[in-house]
Design an enzyme around this catalytic site. Structure first.
Site, short mmCIF file in Angstrom:
data_model
loop_
_atom_site.label_atom_id
_atom_site.label_comp_id
_atom_site.label_asym_id
_atom_site.label_seq_id
_atom_site.Cartn_x
_atom_site.Cartn_y
_atom_site.Cartn_z
N GLY A 171 0.85 -1.20 0.00
CA GLY A 171 0.00 0.00 0.00
C GLY A 171 0.87 1.23 0.00
O GLY A 171 1.80 1.36 0.80
N HIS B 171 -20.75 9.61 5.90
CA HIS B 171 -20.48 11.04 5.78
C HIS B 171 -21.75 11.78 5.41
O HIS B 171 -22.45 11.38 4.47
CB HIS B 171 -19.41 11.26 4.71
CG HIS B 171 -18.77 12.60 4.79
ND1 HIS B 171 -19.47 13.75 4.51
CD2 HIS B 171 -17.52 12.97 5.14
CE1 HIS B 171 -18.64 14.79 4.69
NE2 HIS B 171 -17.47 14.34 5.07
N SER C 247 -16.95 17.95 0.27
CA SER C 247 -16.18 18.08 1.52
C SER C 247 -16.98 18.71 2.64
O SER C 247 -17.75 19.64 2.46
CB SER C 247 -14.94 18.92 1.28
OG SER C 247 -14.38 19.28 2.52
N ARG D 125 -19.86 14.08 12.22
CA ARG D 125 -20.45 13.41 11.07
C ARG D 125 -21.56 12.44 11.42
O ARG D 125 -22.59 12.40 10.74
CB ARG D 125 -19.36 12.63 10.36
CG ARG D 125 -18.36 13.58 9.77
CD ARG D 125 -17.26 12.88 9.10
NE ARG D 125 -16.47 13.89 8.41
CZ ARG D 125 -15.33 13.67 7.81
NH1 ARG D 125 -14.83 12.45 7.78
NH2 ARG D 125 -14.71 14.64 7.21
C1 LIG Z 1 -13.68 11.28 -0.94
C2 LIG Z 1 -12.88 11.25 0.34
C3 LIG Z 1 -12.48 12.43 0.94
C4 LIG Z 1 -11.74 12.42 2.12
N1 LIG Z 1 -11.36 13.60 2.68
C5 LIG Z 1 -10.61 13.58 3.80
C6 LIG Z 1 -10.14 14.80 4.39
O1 LIG Z 1 -10.43 15.90 3.90
N2 LIG Z 1 -9.37 14.73 5.49
C7 LIG Z 1 -9.03 13.53 6.06
O2 LIG Z 1 -8.31 13.53 7.05
N3 LIG Z 1 -9.43 12.37 5.52
C8 LIG Z 1 -10.21 12.35 4.41
N4 LIG Z 1 -10.63 11.16 3.87
C9 LIG Z 1 -10.13 9.89 4.43
C10 LIG Z 1 -8.71 9.64 3.97
O3 LIG Z 1 -8.52 10.09 2.66
C11 LIG Z 1 -8.33 8.17 4.00
O4 LIG Z 1 -8.74 7.58 5.18
C12 LIG Z 1 -6.83 8.01 3.91
O5 LIG Z 1 -6.32 8.73 2.84
C13 LIG Z 1 -6.42 6.56 3.79
O6 LIG Z 1 -5.03 6.50 3.54
P1 LIG Z 1 -4.28 5.13 3.57
O7 LIG Z 1 -2.88 5.43 3.26
O8 LIG Z 1 -4.58 4.41 4.82
O9 LIG Z 1 -4.95 4.24 2.39
P2 LIG Z 1 -5.19 4.52 0.83
O10 LIG Z 1 -4.87 5.88 0.41
O11 LIG Z 1 -6.55 3.99 0.55
O12 LIG Z 1 -4.12 3.60 0.13
C14 LIG Z 1 -4.24 2.23 0.04
C15 LIG Z 1 -3.05 1.71 -0.74
O13 LIG Z 1 -3.01 0.32 -0.61
C16 LIG Z 1 -2.86 -0.30 -1.86
N5 LIG Z 1 -3.47 -1.61 -1.69
C17 LIG Z 1 -4.64 -1.93 -1.11
N6 LIG Z 1 -4.83 -3.25 -1.10
C18 LIG Z 1 -3.73 -3.78 -1.68
C19 LIG Z 1 -3.35 -5.11 -1.97
N7 LIG Z 1 -4.09 -6.15 -1.67
N8 LIG Z 1 -2.16 -5.29 -2.61
C20 LIG Z 1 -1.37 -4.25 -2.94
N9 LIG Z 1 -1.70 -2.97 -2.67
C21 LIG Z 1 -2.88 -2.75 -2.06
C22 LIG Z 1 -3.48 0.65 -2.84
O14 LIG Z 1 -2.95 0.46 -4.13
C23 LIG Z 1 -3.07 1.99 -2.23
O15 LIG Z 1 -1.75 2.29 -2.62
C24 LIG Z 1 -11.39 11.18 2.70
C25 LIG Z 1 -11.80 9.99 2.11
C26 LIG Z 1 -12.59 10.03 0.97
C27 LIG Z 1 -13.13 8.74 0.44
#
Ligand SMILES: Cc1cc2nc3c(=O)[nH]c(=O)nc-3n(C[C@H](O)[C@H](O)[C@H](O)COP(=O)(O)OP(=O)(O)OC[C@H]3O[C@@H](n4cnc5c(N)ncnc54)[C@H](O)[C@@H]3O)c2cc1C
Ligand code: FES
Lengths: 254, 638
Positions: free
Chosen positions: B40, B266, B284, B331
């Protein structure tokens, strides 16, 4: 509404491809273009055929995954949107729509509408960053950034790396992409220290990755879903010229 | 078994510095000998991979996207919190900590949240230094905005694209390490299994999505940063590719899954318009700074044009019910209030499932120009999708699945119960309790990746010299064979129904029975239905194409198969938790005026479930939540 699709199908990069025709029927004009493709794929699957491979993820114009030539234009007929933000209301009942991948020498086709855009990553790996390891940053407010610089830098940073600029360019140049990254970082005080190294590395890698050279036709600007302007190309050319001169004078990247 | 979070002793505010002080160090020459797998490369994974490589470890990073820059983090719009107190409005580490614990309805681990608040300050410094173009004041200092659940202005932002810009910062830091050869990056690789050797996580099995090649990769430790599982509900604000496969398969290999029922809905998303819909788009939460939420007071006004409904006939229900937080109520509360208004027959738009978010007052107060500057891109998105101009007519919004607070259980060092398996970002359960506050997920992802894991993984690695298994060891070979068999099983079903069709059926069921409000009967019904859908899937799904090829139908089938198992655990957890807290609202447990009613004497614990086989009842392990600093109180935003 109903439309007819002529879709590029290609089993793999090693095999040659061709167009296949499909009918998309009883569509709601409020459907997105990708939702229309979803429905076509559902029918293909039900008929035991392989669905059309295409890339998508966020479906809101920010991840840069979607990459369709729709009717000969990157991301389709609407101005400043990505393929996923194109809606069926932009077409008329009975339209025949061709769908092709973002073709370019530096973007080999993997399957159907999916191309390999990793050459973009390699440009960033060469110089699209500010070298600051975690933990070594000063307090954020200790580096004031004039609002105009921050805003302009943000305009450049808005690039989603989709490759529409490359697909639209008759030379397959990546100047809009590369110049946007250079401008994003070069416009900020934080980006000054390695500005010359950055532009030299970016330009060199762009050439090495097989992108063509820019002949200032500016098709890229009108294809860009994020409205990145060609002014950044002019800036990159200037920064590059200066960096080259300075490097020659100093005998090494300043 | 009672679980131990391995929280360091000592006063809350000193735990993290004490932890670091007592950490085992790996000397620089030895770091090169350790290999770390990071699965990830969203905010959490990219920041972790870059930082670990900077420290000198050998890192292998994986994502299923064609580039790390496309991770779902890119879609975050609103902003990132930090206790900088640049606005001089009384913010502090303690206040951010307290707001987050309270926002989470007192179901988070106190020590983790305090660390998060402490570290938040450094995140902004790091990102600014990387060139993240945060919004600025004319004097050149950083600008802030307010977000739900807080009365101070502590949210940093980059227009409406904060997630994109923070991700690009982390992606660029990662790219620099790739360029230097310190990180080996595997794009288009999906992790399909975890390799466990002598009880320790020592590798993964991946499928190359471009070629279909299945391969084992081993290392000294595995870090999962694979995001949330909200797509289990099908329609959500997540990217279409987001899935639970990595964490679910790790769960099946022994990692405990904590609080699966805590999902965030949300309040401000664009309502759905038809059956073809593939995703729900978030508007947002920052919009609630200036937008006012209302529905008509009378049902008969719902069909009228909103601009024809006079002030006196509008019910600004959030301002009415929660005068001190108003439109910025958290929320879960805002979502439920919207559902109540619609259930009461006062919803607007198609199917009566929508409420208005009105900017006319803000436009009058600030001028359209200012509103455009703040939210222009959101108004554009709204217009693209609905064809409506929100400067003239109020937006219509409705709640949608947006974030999952639950995830793999981790201790204070972010290590799961499987030694060597670390879990970061949305994939773990740790910091948000039963509800996450806006702008706190980006903060947590970057805190975990830039600052926590580099200071905790060393404690594990220090004792792991020479223990890395070969990529062709027995356990690897077995895991590879299992993955191959799983793929063959999917391709062999050869039934009639598409995988998307099953996903829709599952999603609708979960949304109805385990969505904004849940109750015993509904959950029991869901628990009867899910095994039936799962059984039908394995009998009648149609998966086309071949395994050794770029095959998106196969990718999707594997992910939906996992959702069909995870959904059951979500409902079991929701059924067992006989209380309402945060995003988990059990209709049986509410106060007289409809607010969530916690049962602290019975449920002040983390529910971490152990996998016992598909369809077999999972085993519950509890981690008791001991609050040393905060007094458990009824959450009030009135
Ligand atoms: C529309 C939207 C708006 C948002 N706005 C906000 C905001 O304004 N402020 C805030 O704080 N949060 C916000 N959030 C929440 C926040 O964006 C996410 O919780 C956060 O970015 C998640 O980051 P992460 O690194 O944990 O995972 P992600 O960014 O989801 O990354 C997951 C990674 O894992 C990889 N991956 C997954 N499964 C596998 C697998 N089996 N094998 C290999 N690779 C895999 C993917 O390719 C990716 O690289 C928002 C969410 C959404 C949906
Ligand atoms: S799918 Fe993300 S930009 Fe189109």
């Amino acid at each position: 509404m109903n439309v007819k699709l002529k879709v590029w199908r290609q089993a793999s990069g090693q095999q040659s491809g061709g167009f296949e025709e499909y009918e998309a029927k009883e569509l709601n004009p409020n459907m997105s273009f990708l939702e229309m493709l979803d429905e076509v794929n559902e029918e293909l699957i039900q008929a035991g055929k392989e669905p059309i491979a295409f890339e998508h993820d966020c479906r809101e114009g920010i991840c840069g995954s979607c990459s369709l030539m729709i009717g000969g234009e990157p991301h389709g007929p609407e101005y400043r949107v990505a393929s996923c933000q194109t809606y069926m209301r932009s077409f008329k009942d009975g339209d025949v729509i061709t769908i092709e991948p973002f073709r370019s020498k530096a973007f080999p086709v993997l399957k159907d509408l999916v191309v390999d855009r990793s050459a973009f990553d390699r440009i960033i790996q060469a110089g699209g960053f500010i070298s600051v390891s975690t933990g070594s940053a000063p307090d954020a407010n200790s580096i004031p950034v004039p609002k105009v610089s921050a805003d302009l830098s943000m305009d450049a940073a808005a690039c989603i790396g989709c490759g529409a600029c490359v697909a639209s360019c008759k030379n397959g140049a990546a100047m809009l992409f590369a110049s946007a990254k250079a401008a994003h970082l070069n416009l900020l005080p934080q980006g000054q220290a390695e500005k010359d190294r950055r532009v030299l590395a970016i330009v060199e890698t762009m050439d090495a990755q097989g992108f063509g050279s820019c002949s200032n036709t500016y098709a890229c600007e009108s294809a860009c879903p994020k409205g990145i302007t060609v002014d950044f190309i002019a800036k990159l050319n200037r920064d590059y010229a200066l960096a080259s001169v300075r490097t020659k004078l100093l005998g090494a990247a300043a | 078994m009672e679980l131990n979070g391995n929280v360091p002793s000592g006063p809350l505010a000193q735990k993290w510095s004490e932890y670091i002080r007592h950490s085992k160090l790996v000397n620089p020459a030895n770091k090169r000998k350790f290999e770390i797998i990071v699965v990830g490369t969203g905010l959490a994974g990219s920041s972790a991979a870059a930082t670990l490589a900077e420290l000198g470890y050998k890192v292998k990073a994986y994502c299923y996207h064609d580039s790390p820059r496309r991770a779902h983090s890119v879609a975050a719009q609103g902003g990132i919190n930090a206790a900088k107190n640049y606005q001089n409005d009384g913010d502090s580490v303690y206040r951010l900590f307290y707001d987050t614990v309270k926002g989470g309805d007192f179901r988070a681990r106190e020590s983790n949240v305090h660390r998060l608040a402490e570290v938040s300050v450094s995140i902004i410094d790091q990102c600014a230094a990387q060139g993240v173009p945060f919004a600025r004041e004319y004097g050149g200092t950083l600008a802030n905005r307010s977000f739900g659940g807080a009365q101070v202005s502590r949210t940093f932002y980059a227009r409406g694209q904060t997630g994109q810009q923070l991700l690009l910062g982390a992606y660029q830091a990662l790219s620099r390490q790739i360029g230097l050869g310190a990180v080996q990056m595997f794009n288009r690789h999906e992790m399909l299994d975890l390799i466990v050797v002598n009880g320790h996580a020592k590798g993964i099995v991946t499928r190359n999505l471009a070629t279909g090649e299945i391969k084992a990769h081993t290392a000294d430790a595995v870090v999962l940063a694979t995001g949330g599982y909200g797509n289990c509900w099908n329609l959500s604000t997540y990217g279409r590719q987001s899935n639970a496969t990595a964490i679910w398969r790790a769960h099946k290999k022994g990692a405990l899954f904590a609080n699966p029922c805590y999902a965030q809905i949300h309040p401000t998303c664009i309502p759905r318009s038809g059956d073809y819909q593939s995703k729900l788009t978030l508007m947002s939460e920052s919009l609630r700074n200036d937008g006012r939420v209302w529905v008509p007071k009378r049902r008969e006004d719902c069909g009228k044009h909103p601009n024809d409904i006079p002030e006196a006939d509008r019910d600004y229900y959030l301002e009415r019910k929660y005068p001190s937080f108003g439109n910025l109520a958290p929320r879960d509360i805002s979502s439920r209030a919207a559902k109540e208004a619609c259930d009461d027959g006062r919803g607007v738009g198609p199917g009566g499932r929508g409420v208005y978010l009105d900017f006319s007052e803000a436009i009058q107060r600030l001028g359209q120009h200012k509103v455009e500057e703040r939210y222009g891109n959101l108004f554009d998105i709204y217009k693209e999708i609905t064809g409506e101009d929100a400067y003239r007519v109020p937006m219509r919004i409705y709640p949608a699945i947006h974030y999952t607070m639950g995830g793999l259980w981790v201790d204070y060092g972010l290590m799961s119960n499987l030694p060597g398996l670390f879990v970061l970002g949305e994939a773990n359960f740790s910091d948000h309790g039963a509800n996450r506050l806006g702008a706190s997920a980006l903060m947590q992802g970057l805190s975990d990746g830039y600052f926590v894991i580099p200071n905790t993984i060393n404690n594990y690695l220090a004792a792991q010299q020479e223990k890395r298994p070969a990529a062709d060891g027995v356990e690897s070979a077995q895991a590879v064979a299992d993955v191959r068999a799983g793929i063959k099983k999917l391709l062999d079903i050869n039934g009639q129904r598409t995988v998307s069709d099953f996903h829709k059926e599952l999603g609708n069921l979960l949304w109805e029975k385990c969505g904004m409000a849940r109750d015993k009967d509904g959950l029991e019904q869901a628990l009867r239905e899910i095994p039936r859908i799962r059984e039908a899937f394995w009998r009648d799904a149609k998966v086309t194409g071949e395994g050794e090829d770029l095959n998106q139908a196969l990718e999707k089938a594997g992910r939906v198969a996992d959702f069909l198992e995870l959904a059951e655990l979500i409902c079991q957890d929701a059924l067992h938790r006989e209380e309402s807290c945060g995003g988990h609202f059990r209709s049986e447990y509410q106060t007289e005026d409809g607010e969530a009613l916690r049962q602290d004497d019975k449920f002040a614990y983390v529910a971490a479930w152990e996998f016992k086989g598909v369809g077999a009842p999972p085993v519950l392990h509890k981690e008791m939540l001991n609050y040393e600093e905060v007094k458990l109180a009824t959450r009030s935003y009135k």
